[in-house]
Design a protein around this motif. Structure first.
Motif, PDB file in Angstrom:
ATOM      1  N   SER A 232      -8.613  12.877 -65.245  1.00  0.00           N
ATOM      2  CA  SER A 232      -7.607  13.695 -64.249  1.00  0.00           C
ATOM      3  C   SER A 232      -6.508  12.902 -63.870  1.00  0.00           C
ATOM      4  CB  SER A 232      -8.496  13.791 -62.887  1.00  0.00           C
ATOM      5  OG  SER A 232      -9.020  12.673 -62.492  1.00  0.00           O
ATOM      6  N   VAL A 233      -6.437  11.515 -64.116  1.00  0.00           N
ATOM      7  CA  VAL A 233      -5.056  10.935 -63.826  1.00  0.00           C
ATOM      8  C   VAL A 233      -5.054   9.967 -65.095  1.00  0.00           C
ATOM      9  CG1 VAL A 233      -4.819  11.122 -61.470  1.00  0.00           C
ATOM     10  CG2 VAL A 233      -6.429   9.448 -62.202  1.00  0.00           C
ATOM     11  N   ILE A 234      -3.609   9.541 -65.653  1.00  0.00           N
ATOM     12  CA  ILE A 234      -3.534   8.705 -66.407  1.00  0.00           C
ATOM     13  C   ILE A 234      -2.483   7.764 -66.005  1.00  0.00           C
ATOM     14  CG2 ILE A 234      -2.667   8.816 -69.043  1.00  0.00           C
ATOM     15  CD1 ILE A 234      -3.744  11.166 -69.421  1.00  0.00           C
ATOM     16  N   ASN A 235      -2.456   6.553 -66.318  1.00  0.00           N
ATOM     17  CA  ASN A 235      -1.441   5.561 -66.292  1.00  0.00           C
ATOM     18  C   ASN A 235      -0.591   5.441 -67.426  1.00  0.00           C
ATOM     19  OD1 ASN A 235       0.159   3.737 -64.647  1.00  0.00           O
ATOM     20  ND2 ASN A 235      -0.843   2.125 -65.764  1.00  0.00           N
ATOM     21  N   VAL A 236       0.863   5.839 -67.223  1.00  0.00           N
ATOM     22  CA  VAL A 236       1.773   5.900 -68.473  1.00  0.00           C
ATOM     23  C   VAL A 236       2.416   4.447 -68.447  1.00  0.00           C
ATOM     24  CG1 VAL A 236       3.522   7.061 -69.509  1.00  0.00           C
ATOM     25  CG2 VAL A 236       1.803   8.438 -68.207  1.00  0.00           C
ATOM     26  N   PRO A 237       2.579   3.970 -69.399  1.00  0.00           N
ATOM     27  CA  PRO A 237       3.348   2.513 -69.176  1.00  0.00           C
ATOM     28  C   PRO A 237       4.751   2.668 -69.350  1.00  0.00           C
ATOM     29  CG  PRO A 237       2.262   2.672 -71.442  1.00  0.00           C
ATOM     30  CD  PRO A 237       1.785   3.771 -70.380  1.00  0.00           C
ATOM     31  N   LYS A 238       5.532   1.854 -69.100  1.00  0.00           N
ATOM     32  CA  LYS A 238       6.964   1.932 -69.226  1.00  0.00           C
ATOM     33  C   LYS A 238       7.106   1.484 -70.835  1.00  0.00           C
ATOM     34  CE  LYS A 238       8.619   0.800 -64.537  1.00  0.00           C
ATOM     35  NZ  LYS A 238       9.467  -0.214 -64.015  1.00  0.00           N
ATOM     36  N   GLY A 239       8.478   2.158 -71.559  1.00  0.00           N
ATOM     37  CA  GLY A 239       8.492   1.989 -72.955  1.00  0.00           C
ATOM     38  C   GLY A 239       8.779   3.180 -73.573  1.00  0.00           C
TER      39      GLY A 239
ATOM     40  N   ILE B 116       0.040   9.485 -63.883  1.00  0.00           N
ATOM     41  CA  ILE B 116       0.165  11.269 -64.073  1.00  0.00           C
ATOM     42  C   ILE B 116      -0.970  11.839 -63.785  1.00  0.00           C
ATOM     43  CG2 ILE B 116       0.947  12.968 -65.903  1.00  0.00           C
ATOM     44  CD1 ILE B 116       3.034  11.085 -65.192  1.00  0.00           C
ATOM     45  N   GLU B 117      -1.021  13.116 -62.989  1.00  0.00           N
ATOM     46  CA  GLU B 117      -2.117  13.845 -62.660  1.00  0.00           C
ATOM     47  C   GLU B 117      -2.046  15.045 -63.884  1.00  0.00           C
ATOM     48  OE1 GLU B 117      -4.012  16.602 -59.315  1.00  0.00           O
ATOM     49  OE2 GLU B 117      -1.905  16.244 -59.122  1.00  0.00           O
ATOM     50  N   ILE B 118      -3.312  15.009 -64.556  1.00  0.00           N
ATOM     51  CA  ILE B 118      -3.611  15.933 -65.535  1.00  0.00           C
ATOM     52  C   ILE B 118      -4.453  17.118 -65.072  1.00  0.00           C
ATOM     53  CG2 ILE B 118      -4.538  16.316 -67.975  1.00  0.00           C
ATOM     54  CD1 ILE B 118      -1.875  14.641 -67.736  1.00  0.00           C
ATOM     55  N   LYS B 119      -3.979  18.200 -65.129  1.00  0.00           N
ATOM     56  CA  LYS B 119      -4.794  19.342 -64.368  1.00  0.00           C
ATOM     57  C   LYS B 119      -5.304  20.245 -65.628  1.00  0.00           C
ATOM     58  CE  LYS B 119      -1.760  19.919 -60.365  1.00  0.00           C
ATOM     59  NZ  LYS B 119      -1.051  20.925 -59.224  1.00  0.00           N
ATOM     60  N   PRO B 120      -6.540  20.599 -65.632  1.00  0.00           N
ATOM     61  CA  PRO B 120      -7.188  21.091 -66.732  1.00  0.00           C
ATOM     62  C   PRO B 120      -6.805  22.721 -66.926  1.00  0.00           C
ATOM     63  CG  PRO B 120      -8.727  21.040 -64.912  1.00  0.00           C
ATOM     64  CD  PRO B 120      -7.758  20.083 -64.614  1.00  0.00           C
ATOM     65  N   THR B 121      -6.638  22.944 -68.039  1.00  0.00           N
ATOM     66  CA  THR B 121      -6.251  24.485 -68.493  1.00  0.00           C
ATOM     67  C   THR B 121      -7.481  25.273 -68.454  1.00  0.00           C
ATOM     68  OG1 THR B 121      -5.974  23.851 -70.546  1.00  0.00           O
ATOM     69  CG2 THR B 121      -4.050  23.907 -69.425  1.00  0.00           C
ATOM     70  N   ASN B 122      -8.695  24.798 -68.581  1.00  0.00           N
ATOM     71  CA  ASN B 122      -9.992  25.557 -68.646  1.00  0.00           C
ATOM     72  C   ASN B 122     -10.742  24.835 -67.726  1.00  0.00           C
ATOM     73  OD1 ASN B 122     -12.446  26.501 -69.517  1.00  0.00           O
ATOM     74  ND2 ASN B 122     -11.933  26.843 -71.588  1.00  0.00           N
ATOM     75  N   ILE B 123     -11.061  25.460 -66.659  1.00  0.00           N
ATOM     76  CA  ILE B 123     -11.771  25.207 -65.318  1.00  0.00           C
ATOM     77  C   ILE B 123     -13.226  25.050 -65.669  1.00  0.00           C
ATOM     78  CG2 ILE B 123     -12.293  25.259 -62.852  1.00  0.00           C
ATOM     79  CD1 ILE B 123      -9.258  24.728 -63.615  1.00  0.00           C
ATOM     80  N   ILE B 124     -13.688  25.938 -66.459  1.00  0.00           N
ATOM     81  CA  ILE B 124     -15.220  26.040 -66.758  1.00  0.00           C
ATOM     82  C   ILE B 124     -15.622  24.646 -67.597  1.00  0.00           C
ATOM     83  CG2 ILE B 124     -16.836  27.367 -68.149  1.00  0.00           C
ATOM     84  CD1 ILE B 124     -15.281  29.828 -67.936  1.00  0.00           C
ATOM     85  N   ASN B 125     -15.009  24.142 -68.499  1.00  0.00           N
ATOM     86  CA  ASN B 125     -15.548  23.101 -69.290  1.00  0.00           C
ATOM     87  C   ASN B 125     -14.619  22.030 -69.194  1.00  0.00           C
ATOM     88  OD1 ASN B 125     -13.279  23.688 -70.902  1.00  0.00           O
ATOM     89  ND2 ASN B 125     -14.564  24.454 -72.808  1.00  0.00           N
TER      90      ASN B 125
ATOM     91  N   THR C 226       6.251  16.002 -66.862  1.00  0.00           N
ATOM     92  CA  THR C 226       6.627  16.537 -65.661  1.00  0.00           C
ATOM     93  C   THR C 226       5.859  16.413 -64.484  1.00  0.00           C
ATOM     94  OG1 THR C 226       5.325  18.727 -66.144  1.00  0.00           O
ATOM     95  CG2 THR C 226       7.598  18.738 -66.907  1.00  0.00           C
ATOM     96  N   SER C 227       4.671  15.907 -64.562  1.00  0.00           N
ATOM     97  CA  SER C 227       3.729  15.697 -63.353  1.00  0.00           C
ATOM     98  C   SER C 227       3.859  14.112 -63.001  1.00  0.00           C
ATOM     99  CB  SER C 227       2.234  15.926 -63.857  1.00  0.00           C
ATOM    100  OG  SER C 227       2.257  17.424 -64.362  1.00  0.00           O
ATOM    101  N   LYS C 228       3.465  14.133 -61.510  1.00  0.00           N
ATOM    102  CA  LYS C 228       3.375  12.878 -61.122  1.00  0.00           C
ATOM    103  C   LYS C 228       2.124  13.039 -59.978  1.00  0.00           C
ATOM    104  CE  LYS C 228       6.423   9.922 -61.886  1.00  0.00           C
ATOM    105  NZ  LYS C 228       6.260   8.375 -62.333  1.00  0.00           N
ATOM    106  N   ALA C 229       1.385  11.801 -59.982  1.00  0.00           N
ATOM    107  CA  ALA C 229       0.008  11.827 -59.114  1.00  0.00           C
ATOM    108  C   ALA C 229       0.458  11.524 -57.714  1.00  0.00           C
ATOM    109  CB  ALA C 229      -0.968  11.127 -59.850  1.00  0.00           C
ATOM    110  N   ALA C 230      -0.687  12.161 -56.652  1.00  0.00           N
ATOM    111  CA  ALA C 230      -0.482  11.654 -55.388  1.00  0.00           C
ATOM    112  C   ALA C 230      -1.018  10.182 -55.394  1.00  0.00           C
ATOM    113  CB  ALA C 230      -1.100  12.709 -54.426  1.00  0.00           C
ATOM    114  N   LEU C 231      -0.483   9.350 -54.675  1.00  0.00           N
ATOM    115  CA  LEU C 231      -0.977   7.987 -54.503  1.00  0.00           C
ATOM    116  C   LEU C 231      -1.447   7.635 -53.150  1.00  0.00           C
ATOM    117  CD1 LEU C 231       1.964   6.296 -56.726  1.00  0.00           C
ATOM    118  CD2 LEU C 231      -0.422   7.138 -57.729  1.00  0.00           C
ATOM    119  N   LYS C 232      -2.565   6.690 -53.035  1.00  0.00           N
ATOM    120  CA  LYS C 232      -2.814   5.832 -51.844  1.00  0.00           C
ATOM    121  C   LYS C 232      -2.833   4.489 -52.157  1.00  0.00           C
ATOM    122  CE  LYS C 232      -6.146   8.968 -49.509  1.00  0.00           C
ATOM    123  NZ  LYS C 232      -7.719   9.057 -48.981  1.00  0.00           N
ATOM    124  N   ASP C 233      -2.519   3.619 -50.954  1.00  0.00           N
ATOM    125  CA  ASP C 233      -2.521   2.258 -51.025  1.00  0.00           C
ATOM    126  C   ASP C 233      -4.098   1.873 -50.900  1.00  0.00           C
ATOM    127  OD1 ASP C 233       0.232   2.223 -51.227  1.00  0.00           O
ATOM    128  OD2 ASP C 233       0.451   1.460 -48.929  1.00  0.00           O
TER     129      ASP C 233
END
Length: 314
Positions: free
Chosen positions: A34-41, A76-85, A99-106
């Motif tokens: 559901s969230v992925i960390n994208v490295p710089k590069g 990056i927040e990844i939202k599913p396109t198929n909610i069922i599976n 295009t996406s960014k995830a909401a962050l907490k400390d």
């Protein structure tokens, strides 16, 4: 049909087949975190990073990403396109990368705190299962404590226990290696975590940063003299991080952390250690103290022999 018309017909069919193939490829579904960390590069660096983390991505995706744009670094927040599976199409996944960014907490680990209470904090802050966090932590490291570097981390809401622990431990081990090379000029994991173990006791025993090199010196002096360390801080491990050490506890605690019963240092750190405690451990004060006791000011009085120590106690 003329030769030119035939060639044009073939070409148009090839183009049509090409675009149909791409659309079909982009519609394929796969499971992604559901969230992925994208490295710089570069895109190549990002693709390689994803492959190492077993994400469904390949070299053809480089071509698609070059059209869509470079992925944003960070979470990056990844939202599913198929909610069922709970799957996401390849096209949606690649588009969300750009295009996406995830909401962050400390998430903060303070120096001296143990994994027991840090995991409790993670569980309550992010609503994650405590046992799953423990299992994930143990999957990625052999050290029960002292691995995660005390710091404030920006963590995305929705992250899973395994991915979270993988990220924290991976980032921390990079920090450990960087600090070892900076301070010692080399990185030997066994040697470094031996220092971390001593530093974790220094962290719990010292009243302030200025005392840390002196406390470290006392530890080394007692080890050299074949004396048991007899330090309460070593018993503030795990769930006992905030417990007052009593004579009864010293008698009953049979763990490897009890430096009243066991000679030498414990086999593992008793909590997290700050860079100040680590440096103090590597560069202890040049003193011959063997004892210390807390005084009325809240700091410690140090002594070279037991007679002086008794006077300080009195």
């Amino acid at each position: 049909m003329s030769k030119i018309a035939t060639l044009l017909y073939v070409f148009l069919n090839m183009v049509l087949f090409f675009f149909i193939s791409i659309f079909y490829y982009l519609s394929l579904n796969a499971s992604y975190p559901s969230v992925i960390n994208v490295p710089k590069g570069s895109i190549e660096v990002i693709i390689t990073h994803f492959k190492k983390n077993n994400l469904d991505i390949n070299n053809f995706d480089k071509f698609i990403l070059r059209i869509l744009g470079s992925p944003q670094s960070g979470w990056i927040e990844i939202k599913p396109t198929n909610i069922i599976n709970n799957t996401t199409s390849k096209g949606s996944f690649l588009y969300q990368l750009t295009t996406s960014k995830a909401a962050l907490k400390d998430l903060t680990l303070i120096p001296g705190e143990t994994m027991y209470f840090f995991i409790e904090n993670i569980s309550s802050t992010f609503g994650l299962n405590k046992q799953e966090l423990i299992d994930a932590y143990n999957e990625f490291t052999k050290y029960p404590d002292g691995v995660i570097y005390p710091n404030t981390y920006k963590i995305p809401i929705g992250i899973g226990p395994r991915y979270l622990m993988s990220y924290l431990i991976n980032q921390s081990m990079k920090e450990h290696k960087k600090n070892a090379i900076k301070i010692l000029g080399r990185y030997d994991e066994k040697q470094w975590f031996n220092y971390i173990t001593i530093a974790s006791i220094v962290q719990k025993e010292a009243a302030n940063i200025q005392e840390m090199p002196i406390v470290a010196a006392v530890i080394y002096n007692r080890l050299k003299a074949k004396m048991p360390l007899q330090m309460d801080g070593s018993l503030n491990y795990g769930e006992f991080s905030h417990s007052k050490i009593t004579p009864e506890r010293i008698r009953k605690d049979k763990s490897v952390y009890n430096t009243y019963l066991n000679r030498g240092i414990p086999p593992y750190p008793v909590g997290s250690a700050s860079i100040d405690a680590i440096i103090a451990t590597i560069r202890p004060a040049n003193v011959d103290y063997l004892y210390f006791v807390r005084n009325k000011s809240g700091s410690h009085s140090f002594s070279k022999n037991y007679k002086e120590h008794l006077n300080n106690i009195n």
